[in-house]
Design a protein around this motif. Structure first.
Motif, PDB file in Angstrom:
ATOM      1  N   ALA A 118      20.984 -23.597   3.028  1.00 39.42           N
ATOM      2  CA  ALA A 118      22.167 -24.462   2.921  1.00 39.42           C
ATOM      3  C   ALA A 118      23.056 -24.350   4.155  1.00 39.42           C
ATOM      4  O   ALA A 118      23.630 -25.327   4.612  1.00 39.42           O
ATOM      5  CB  ALA A 118      22.958 -24.103   1.680  1.00 39.42           C
ATOM      6  N   GLU A 156      22.233 -31.016   4.063  1.00 40.37           N
ATOM      7  CA  GLU A 156      21.640 -29.687   4.239  1.00 40.37           C
ATOM      8  C   GLU A 156      21.686 -28.896   2.938  1.00 40.37           C
ATOM      9  O   GLU A 156      20.749 -28.166   2.604  1.00 40.37           O
ATOM     10  CB  GLU A 156      22.343 -28.925   5.367  1.00 40.37           C
ATOM     11  N   ILE A 157      22.774 -29.038   2.216  1.00 40.25           N
ATOM     12  CA  ILE A 157      22.862 -28.342   0.921  1.00 40.25           C
ATOM     13  C   ILE A 157      21.820 -28.921  -0.048  1.00 40.25           C
ATOM     14  O   ILE A 157      21.092 -28.180  -0.704  1.00 40.25           O
ATOM     15  CB  ILE A 157      24.298 -28.417   0.362  1.00 40.25           C
ATOM     16  N   ARG A 184      14.727 -31.315   8.719  1.00 38.70           N
ATOM     17  CA  ARG A 184      15.458 -30.046   8.711  1.00 38.70           C
ATOM     18  C   ARG A 184      16.854 -30.252   9.276  1.00 38.70           C
ATOM     19  O   ARG A 184      17.795 -29.572   8.942  1.00 38.70           O
ATOM     20  CB  ARG A 184      14.727 -29.006   9.568  1.00 38.70           C
ATOM     21  N   PRO A 235      14.382 -24.757   3.568  1.00 39.71           N
ATOM     22  CA  PRO A 235      15.605 -24.871   4.367  1.00 39.71           C
ATOM     23  C   PRO A 235      16.768 -24.153   3.678  1.00 39.71           C
ATOM     24  O   PRO A 235      16.808 -24.058   2.458  1.00 39.71           O
ATOM     25  CB  PRO A 235      15.880 -26.373   4.396  1.00 39.71           C
ATOM     26  N   GLN A 238      13.935 -34.654   2.382  1.00 38.64           N
ATOM     27  CA  GLN A 238      13.176 -33.416   2.516  1.00 38.64           C
ATOM     28  C   GLN A 238      12.192 -33.420   3.684  1.00 38.64           C
ATOM     29  O   GLN A 238      11.617 -32.398   4.007  1.00 38.64           O
ATOM     30  CB  GLN A 238      12.422 -33.133   1.210  1.00 38.64           C
ATOM     31  N   GLU A 251      15.397 -34.381  -6.599  1.00 39.81           N
ATOM     32  CA  GLU A 251      14.317 -35.095  -5.922  1.00 39.81           C
ATOM     33  C   GLU A 251      13.638 -36.167  -6.769  1.00 39.81           C
ATOM     34  O   GLU A 251      13.022 -37.071  -6.231  1.00 39.81           O
ATOM     35  CB  GLU A 251      13.288 -34.128  -5.354  1.00 39.81           C
ATOM     36  N   ASN A 304      19.082 -30.257   0.686  1.00 42.07           N
ATOM     37  CA  ASN A 304      17.751 -29.890   1.132  1.00 42.07           C
ATOM     38  C   ASN A 304      17.389 -28.474   0.698  1.00 42.07           C
ATOM     39  O   ASN A 304      16.218 -28.149   0.510  1.00 42.07           O
ATOM     40  CB  ASN A 304      17.668 -30.011   2.660  1.00 42.07           C
ATOM     41  N   ALA A 305      18.396 -27.636   0.528  1.00 42.70           N
ATOM     42  CA  ALA A 305      18.141 -26.279   0.051  1.00 42.70           C
ATOM     43  C   ALA A 305      18.035 -26.256  -1.469  1.00 42.70           C
ATOM     44  O   ALA A 305      17.521 -25.311  -2.037  1.00 42.70           O
ATOM     45  CB  ALA A 305      19.251 -25.342   0.515  1.00 42.70           C
ATOM     46  N   CYS A 306      18.521 -27.283  -2.115  1.00 41.29           N
ATOM     47  CA  CYS A 306      18.582 -27.332  -3.572  1.00 41.29           C
ATOM     48  C   CYS A 306      17.407 -28.112  -4.165  1.00 41.29           C
ATOM     49  O   CYS A 306      16.602 -27.583  -4.902  1.00 41.29           O
ATOM     50  CB  CYS A 306      19.907 -27.968  -3.990  1.00 41.29           C
ATOM     51  N   ARG A 307      17.360 -29.391  -3.830  1.00 39.04           N
ATOM     52  CA  ARG A 307      16.243 -30.266  -4.197  1.00 39.04           C
ATOM     53  C   ARG A 307      16.150 -30.584  -5.685  1.00 39.04           C
ATOM     54  O   ARG A 307      15.117 -31.073  -6.155  1.00 39.04           O
ATOM     55  CB  ARG A 307      14.905 -29.687  -3.711  1.00 39.04           C
ATOM     56  N   ILE A 360      21.681 -21.948  -6.611  1.00 41.39           N
ATOM     57  CA  ILE A 360      20.348 -21.891  -6.020  1.00 41.39           C
ATOM     58  C   ILE A 360      20.352 -22.039  -4.497  1.00 41.39           C
ATOM     59  O   ILE A 360      19.519 -21.463  -3.813  1.00 41.39           O
ATOM     60  CB  ILE A 360      19.436 -22.977  -6.668  1.00 41.39           C
ATOM     61  N   VAL A 361      21.272 -22.804  -3.948  1.00 41.03           N
ATOM     62  CA  VAL A 361      21.175 -23.122  -2.512  1.00 41.03           C
ATOM     63  C   VAL A 361      21.474 -21.930  -1.607  1.00 41.03           C
ATOM     64  O   VAL A 361      21.256 -21.995  -0.407  1.00 41.03           O
ATOM     65  CB  VAL A 361      22.091 -24.293  -2.106  1.00 41.03           C
TER      66      VAL A 361
END
Ligand SMILES: Cc1cc2nc3c(=O)[nH]c(=O)nc-3n(C[C@H](O)[C@H](O)[C@H](O)COP(=O)(O)OP(=O)(O)OC[C@H]3O[C@@H](n4cnc5c(N)ncnc54)[C@H](O)[C@@H]3O)c2cc1C
Ligand code: SF4
Ligand code: SF4
Lengths: 357, 469
Positions: B324, A14-15, A36, B322, A33, A23, A17-20, B261-262
């Motif tokens: 974090a 999850e972290i 969710r 999304p 990605q 990739e 996915n918020a950061c990316r 960033i998250v």
């Protein structure tokens, strides 16, 4: 999969996915990605896509001592191991091997070698070359089942895997894309071709990629050598031993050399790599496996070069013992990773084409 | 191996203070010109690289495709973009210098080990104006440390610089603390690249009052402005507004420091935002990114306890990046109020009033200003106004997250610092330590790293030439 590792993998995914930021490194992040939330099946798929290149670890601003404590290569390695242990058939053996791999490999080789020795002593045969030591019939009656059993067992495991990751009917295109990715070991290229961060912190290097491919292609050559030998024996009425310019030898010798070089390099790299970024629990198992492969290549090459000396029979016992151990242990060792990886790459190709729709 | 540096006798041509992007660009450039360089970085190795480790992209002008960038992005367009965010408050000469140099900076970065994401390879790298680092800012920092190491640059981690002794128009001494002990070196030149003071809550309090205590710091805890303050006290000249800092609204559960960033939340335009009294206080649909991004930090800072709550329903959940941390989820508004400790009656009333003010949402368009607005509501919501009606309901808490400060050292186009009596002969500044000349308010994505790269290289060049000369 153990609940705590699954939960931990979810938290980290999850972290990410918020950061990316990662990739571009490998197939794991683009696949991540697409989600969710992360089911056990999704984590299993991501874990089997991960090649433990460690690029994402050294690029991560959230690694220990940061409170987010991100360590994707480790959590994925753990999830991957757990998945193999769950899917292996029959269960139990795999878990045992992961823990005591080196010991089991050694014991199996010796055990089988003793059996070959006994067979040899009790039943002297009348063939030529190796078959003067162990008859061809004896060899096939042992190795044919030993070859078919792991395929059968792996078949069951892969079916279990496919169900877990909601796999669909496979198309040729998906298979081809997976094959190309595996053939080039694309996911160890780092996304820029400079390779991975396996052996020395954030330094990029292609050593692991090349060593791995040496083993893979060496193995395929040896396999082809065995196949060609079989065809020559049964269909062309050309029983061994074969000369150095025969197809089995022309395939087998470079194959053996490639495995030898590749495995030595892999062992060396693994000794340098930080165990905290893999599944430390199965370190022995993985080492045991590479060691076993290396021993097979080495003893095989020695058999060839020492042909005719007094050491030959004993060496043959050991070599055959090791090959037998290798085959029978395949579903429970690192060897199985190739099969799961192919499955994961195929599934990844499916997911990609689905997300484009 | 760190012990070796502690010898007072080791001679360095150049001491670079700080270990982020600007510092590394300076150190590499100087080392390539033959200077013996030491980097004094206060953070331990895993945290080296300051705020630069949290970045993801850099803004670059280019005439035609360049490396990972497609199309073109002219000097004037870049400058226009800068004027928009700063409201015209920039030093044109220095700004244009950065912009013009940026085109050459990108190939330089690649040559020194930085990898970029190939164009169109993922969701992040969609733009013409910004090049995305493969692996993000930490991988950039790693690459520079490798390069610097190969060039013979020494790095001392956990070396906390306390004081640069200014005598006349020279820095004569650099004092630092390492493992609890005081050390000093006497390099010929000094480059200050130690970031801003955003992690210094006491200093922020001077501008914001006690509210600053509740702020979260998005980046490194090590940028406390120690060197900046020390130099200002000795009369080195400054620019920028000491009361200004760039702040955005981030996830209220983010760590106090270094969340990076998250912790960003992109949910505001699809939500209603209330304070802890369940009261709305600003138009959530005012503008699109990046302006909205910057205003909400300030807005939340003005609310009681410096907190706010963004509330959405199930139809909006997947419309933004999304997060974090998962949002608080509830099937009824009562339950949501209970879980978030918001006053239940007031919350239900606020949402009912809002819902009643919503019109048709047929024209709803998540990625552009759609004018789907409320009528007769204060404050109104001018875009993306859809009723909060479909359970489950979700809530994200918001707090003020500080990105960086604007008060900085004043420099000339050679990155040289000065006092009232003229230039300090052997002191240069790069990166956030001097960025206030160019960015005095607002923020242009990817400019911070470019300022550090361009001025880092200039400072490194000047410092090496001075030391060599
Ligand atoms: C979450 C986040 C995301 C961002 N994303 C972007 C982006 O994508 N693109 C972009 O262009 N900008 C971005 N920025 C802004 C960008 O981080 C800064 O503009 C840039 O990092 C400044 O570089 P610097 O080298 O000047 O400072 P830093 O990278 O912060 O380095 C300062 C260094 O000085 C050291 N230091 C401080 N005090 C001392 C002392 N007394 N003694 C010794 N060492 C000291 C610190 O440990 C640190 O290593 C972002 C900022 C944040 C917080
Ligand atoms: S590993 Fe770290 S840097 Fe990479 S995507 Fe995940 S959180 Fe971001
Ligand atoms: S370790 Fe390498 S392969 Fe695995 S997720 Fe990270 S970058 Fe991808």
């Amino acid at each position: 999969m153990q609940m705590d590792n699954l939960e931990e993998a979810r938290r980290q995914a999850e972290i990410c996915n918020a950061c990316r930021y990662c990739e571009g490194y490998c197939a794991v992040f683009p696949a991540l990605q697409l989600h969710r939330s992360f089911s056990e099946g999704t984590i299993t798929q991501l874990a089997n896509l991960c090649h433990n290149c460690r690029g994402c670890y050294y690029a991560c601003q959230y690694t220990d001592p940061h409170e987010f404590n991100i360590n994707i290569p480790q959590v994925m390695a753990e999830a991957r191991q757990k998945s193999w242990e769950t899917f292996a058939w029959p269960g139990g053996i795999a878990r045992m091997f992961q823990k005591r791999g080196s010991l089991i490999a050694l014991a199996t080789i010796i055990g089988f070698a003793v059996i070959f020795y006994v067979i040899r002593v009790l039943k002297p045969s009348g063939g030529e070359g190796f078959y003067a030591i162990v008859s061809h019939a004896t060899m096939t009656s042992i190795f044919l089942p030993a070859f078919l059993y792991p395929l059968f067992s792996l078949g069951i495991s892969l079916r279990r895997y496919w169900r877990k990751v909601d796999g669909e009917k496979i198309t040729w295109g998906q298979f081809r894309s997976a094959l190309i990715s595996a053939g080039k070991l694309k996911n160890l290229s780092g996304g820029h071709g400079d390779g991975c961060n396996f052996e020395e912190e954030d330094r990029f290097s292609n050593q692991r990629r090349y060593a791995h491919q040496a083993v893979l292609y060496g193995f395929l050559l040896c396999f082809a050598a065995t196949c060609s030998g079989t065809v020559m024996y049964y269909f062309l009425n050309m029983p061994g031993p074969y000369s150095i310019f025969s197809i089995p030898k022309l395939l087998g010798i470079p194959g053996g050399l490639l495995i030898l070089v590749g495995c030595s390099k892999l062992i060396q790299l693994k000794l340098k790599a930080d165990p905290e970024l893999g599944s430390a629990r199965v370190w022995s198992g993985e080492m045991g496996f590479v060691g076993l492969l290396l021993f097979i290549a080495l003893s095989g090459l020695l058999l060839f070069s020492l042909g005719g000396t007094a050491a030959l029979p004993l060496l043959l016992d050991l070599h055959l013992g090791a090959v037998l151990a290798f085959f029978l242990l395949t579903p429970y060792t690192k060897m199985s990773h190739g099969f799961y990886r192919m499955a994961a790459l195929i599934r990844d190709a499916q997911m990609k084409s689905e997300s484009k729709k | 191996m760190q012990k070796g540096f502690l010898s007072v006798n080791t001679h360095y041509d150049l001491a670079v203070i700080g270990g982020g992007n600007a510092a590394l660009c300076a150190a590499i450039t100087a080392a390539e010109l033959g200077a013996k360089v030491i980097i004094l970085e206060t953070a331990p190795k895993p945290y080296r690289g300051g705020n630069s480790r949290h970045t993801r992209d850099i803004r670059c002008m280019h005439r035609g495709p360049l490396g990972p960038l497609e199309g073109d992005y002219s000097e004037d367009e870049y400058y226009e973009d800068l004027l928009k965010v700063t409201g015209g408050k920039t030093n044109e000469q220095l700004a244009r210098l950065v912009i013009r140099s940026s085109e050459k900076a990108l190939p330089w970065m690649q040559k020194h080990g930085v990898h970029f994401q190939p164009p169109l390879s993922g969701t992040l790298s969609l733009t013409r104006t910004n090049a995305f680092f493969l692996g993000g800012g930490k991988s950039l920092v790693n690459a520079y440390y490798r390069t610097a190491g190969k060039l013979g640059v020494d790095v001392l981690y956990r070396a906390h610089v306390k004081h640069l002794q200014l005598e006349g128009n020279h820095i004569t001494r650099v004092d630092y603390v390492y493992e609890g002990q005081q050390y000093q070196i006497e390099p010929r030149s000094v480059v200050a690249a130690s970031g801003g003071f955003e992690a210094n809550l006491k200093w922020l309090e001077k501008a914001w009052g006690p509210a600053a205590e509740n702020f979260l710091i998005r980046g490194t805890p090590y940028n406390r402005g120690v060197v900046l303050e020390d130099l200002l006290e000795q009369g080195v000249q400054s620019v920028g507004d000491p009361t200004q800092c760039h702040a955005v609204a981030i996830d209220g559960r983010a760590p106090k420091f270094d969340g990076g960033i998250v912790t960003r939340l992109d949910c505001v335009p699809f939500s209603i935002v209330v304070n802890k009294e369940a009261q709305r206080f600003y138009d959530e649909g005012e503008d699109i990114w990046p302006k909205r991004y910057a205003i909400w930090g300030r807005l939340v800072a003005q609310q009681p306890d410096q907190v706010a709550f963004a509330i959405i329903d199930s139809k909006s959940l997947k419309m933004f990046m999304p997060s974090a941390f998962p949002p608080t989820e509830a099937n009824t508004l009562e339950e949501l109020a209970e879980k978030t400790s918001l006053p239940s009656e007031k919350l239900i009333d606020t949402i009912a009033t809002f819902n009643a003010a919503c019109g048709s949402s047929d024209a709803f368009h998540p990625t552009e200003l759609d004018s789907v607005a409320t009528t007769g509501l204060t404050p109104e919501k001018t875009n993306w106004a859809r009723p909060i009606s479909e359970p489950p309901f979700y809530c994200y808490s918001l707090r003020t997250g500080v990105t960086f400060t604007y008060l900085a050292l004043k420099i000339d186009e050679n990155a040289q610092c000065s006092t009232a009596t003229g230039p300090v002969k052997n002191l240069w500044a790069a990166g956030e330590t001097m960025a206030g000349s160019i960015l005095s308010q607002g923020y242009l994505a990817g400019l911070g790293m470019m300022i550090g790269t361009v001025f880092g290289r200039i400072a490194g060049r000047e410092a090496a030439n001075y030391a060599n000369g």
